[in-house]
Scaffold this motif. Sequence first.
Motif, PDB file in Angstrom:
ATOM      1  N   SER A  24       0.823  -1.206   0.000  1.00  0.00           N
ATOM      2  CA  SER A  24       0.000   0.000   0.000  1.00  0.00           C
ATOM      3  C   SER A  24       0.860   1.259   0.000  1.00  0.00           C
ATOM      4  N   VAL A  25       1.976   1.217   0.698  1.00  0.00           N
ATOM      5  CA  VAL A  25       2.903   2.350   0.673  1.00  0.00           C
ATOM      6  C   VAL A  25       3.459   2.528  -0.735  1.00  0.00           C
ATOM      7  N   GLU A  26       3.718   1.434  -1.426  1.00  0.00           N
ATOM      8  CA  GLU A  26       4.179   1.520  -2.811  1.00  0.00           C
ATOM      9  C   GLU A  26       3.121   2.142  -3.718  1.00  0.00           C
ATOM     10  N   LEU A  27       1.851   1.818  -3.490  1.00  0.00           N
ATOM     11  CA  LEU A  27       0.782   2.454  -4.261  1.00  0.00           C
ATOM     12  C   LEU A  27       0.777   3.966  -4.043  1.00  0.00           C
ATOM     13  N   MET A  28       0.983   4.384  -2.812  1.00  0.00           N
ATOM     14  CA  MET A  28       1.008   5.811  -2.517  1.00  0.00           C
ATOM     15  C   MET A  28       2.194   6.484  -3.193  1.00  0.00           C
ATOM     16  N   LEU A  29       3.344   5.840  -3.197  1.00  0.00           N
ATOM     17  CA  LEU A  29       4.515   6.405  -3.862  1.00  0.00           C
ATOM     18  C   LEU A  29       4.326   6.465  -5.376  1.00  0.00           C
ATOM     19  N   ASN A  30       3.645   5.478  -5.934  1.00  0.00           N
ATOM     20  CA  ASN A  30       3.365   5.511  -7.372  1.00  0.00           C
ATOM     21  C   ASN A  30       2.403   6.638  -7.732  1.00  0.00           C
ATOM     22  N   ALA A  31       1.479   6.951  -6.846  1.00  0.00           N
ATOM     23  CA  ALA A  31       0.594   8.094  -7.081  1.00  0.00           C
ATOM     24  C   ALA A  31       1.387   9.396  -7.103  1.00  0.00           C
ATOM     25  N   VAL A  32       2.352   9.510  -6.212  1.00  0.00           N
ATOM     26  CA  VAL A  32       3.218  10.700  -6.202  1.00  0.00           C
ATOM     27  C   VAL A  32       4.039  10.763  -7.488  1.00  0.00           C
ATOM     28  N   ASN A  33       4.552   9.629  -7.924  1.00  0.00           N
ATOM     29  CA  ASN A  33       5.327   9.596  -9.167  1.00  0.00           C
ATOM     30  C   ASN A  33       4.478  10.012 -10.366  1.00  0.00           C
ATOM     31  N   GLU A  93      11.951  22.280 -19.124  1.00  0.00           N
ATOM     32  CA  GLU A  93      13.086  21.916 -19.974  1.00  0.00           C
ATOM     33  C   GLU A  93      14.094  21.030 -19.252  1.00  0.00           C
ATOM     34  N   LEU A  94      14.163  21.162 -17.942  1.00  0.00           N
ATOM     35  CA  LEU A  94      15.100  20.330 -17.178  1.00  0.00           C
ATOM     36  C   LEU A  94      14.499  18.978 -16.790  1.00  0.00           C
ATOM     37  N   HIS A  95      13.210  18.821 -16.968  1.00  0.00           N
ATOM     38  CA  HIS A  95      12.497  17.592 -16.594  1.00  0.00           C
ATOM     39  C   HIS A  95      12.760  17.225 -15.136  1.00  0.00           C
ATOM     40  N   ALA A  96      12.546  18.196 -14.265  1.00  0.00           N
ATOM     41  CA  ALA A  96      12.782  17.981 -12.840  1.00  0.00           C
ATOM     42  C   ALA A  96      11.815  16.961 -12.252  1.00  0.00           C
ATOM     43  N   GLY A  97      10.582  16.924 -12.743  1.00  0.00           N
ATOM     44  CA  GLY A  97       9.618  15.946 -12.242  1.00  0.00           C
ATOM     45  C   GLY A  97      10.027  14.520 -12.539  1.00  0.00           C
ATOM     46  N   GLN A  98      10.564  14.308 -13.719  1.00  0.00           N
ATOM     47  CA  GLN A  98      11.027  12.965 -14.076  1.00  0.00           C
ATOM     48  C   GLN A  98      12.268  12.578 -13.279  1.00  0.00           C
ATOM     49  N   ALA A  99      13.146  13.552 -13.024  1.00  0.00           N
ATOM     50  CA  ALA A  99      14.339  13.265 -12.218  1.00  0.00           C
ATOM     51  C   ALA A  99      13.946  12.921 -10.785  1.00  0.00           C
ATOM     52  N   LEU A 100      12.988  13.667 -10.219  1.00  0.00           N
ATOM     53  CA  LEU A 100      12.518  13.349  -8.870  1.00  0.00           C
ATOM     54  C   LEU A 100      11.828  11.991  -8.822  1.00  0.00           C
ATOM     55  N   LEU A 113      12.677   9.392 -10.600  1.00  0.00           N
ATOM     56  CA  LEU A 113      13.743   8.374 -10.538  1.00  0.00           C
ATOM     57  C   LEU A 113      14.287   8.230  -9.123  1.00  0.00           C
ATOM     58  N   PHE A 114      14.460   9.348  -8.432  1.00  0.00           N
ATOM     59  CA  PHE A 114      14.915   9.274  -7.042  1.00  0.00           C
ATOM     60  C   PHE A 114      13.873   8.590  -6.160  1.00  0.00           C
ATOM     61  N   THR A 115      12.618   8.872  -6.398  1.00  0.00           N
ATOM     62  CA  THR A 115      11.557   8.240  -5.612  1.00  0.00           C
ATOM     63  C   THR A 115      11.515   6.740  -5.856  1.00  0.00           C
ATOM     64  N   ILE A 116      11.715   6.330  -7.093  1.00  0.00           N
ATOM     65  CA  ILE A 116      11.737   4.896  -7.399  1.00  0.00           C
ATOM     66  C   ILE A 116      12.915   4.217  -6.703  1.00  0.00           C
ATOM     67  N   ASN A 160       1.900  12.006 -10.329  1.00  0.00           N
ATOM     68  CA  ASN A 160       1.719  13.457 -10.244  1.00  0.00           C
ATOM     69  C   ASN A 160       2.964  14.209 -10.693  1.00  0.00           C
ATOM     70  N   LEU A 161       4.131  13.743 -10.292  1.00  0.00           N
ATOM     71  CA  LEU A 161       5.374  14.411 -10.683  1.00  0.00           C
ATOM     72  C   LEU A 161       5.543  14.424 -12.202  1.00  0.00           C
TER      73      LEU A 161
END
Length: 123
Positions: free
Chosen positions: A33-42, A55-62, A64-67, A44-45
């Motif tokens: 369930s915690v993984e489901l919550m983290l995937n929801a955050v991903n 242009e820097l794709h900061a959401g995608q970089a974050l 990767l760190f979350t994963i 959104n990012l």
Amino acid sequence: MHLVYPAVLAALLFCTGLYGVLARRNAILVLMSVELMLNAVNLNLVAFDAWLRDELHAGQALTLFTIAIAAAEIGIGLAIVLQVHRNRGTADVDRLRDLRDDAPGAGPGTGHPDHEEKAEAAA
């Protein structure tokens, strides 16, 4: 791209994960369930990253760190759950309260609720 669709899906995923954390008794299901919550955050990012056209794709970089953090959390959490299951024979979260370390000097009569209940039960 409409931002509403991924935001609603992420909200549903997060609510499902939150329900799983609050309602489940099995530690492995709580970790899932915690993984489901983290995937929801991903989700959104990445959705906000695409919507803002960063242009820097900061959401995608974050993301990767979350994963990476989620993988480490699952590895350590699963190792702890397996060790507890080997020692106790169950992965029930309610029974894990027995593992806590009481403070030194927290004996009967010190006002600690668990010790008071045990003293009353023994009497």
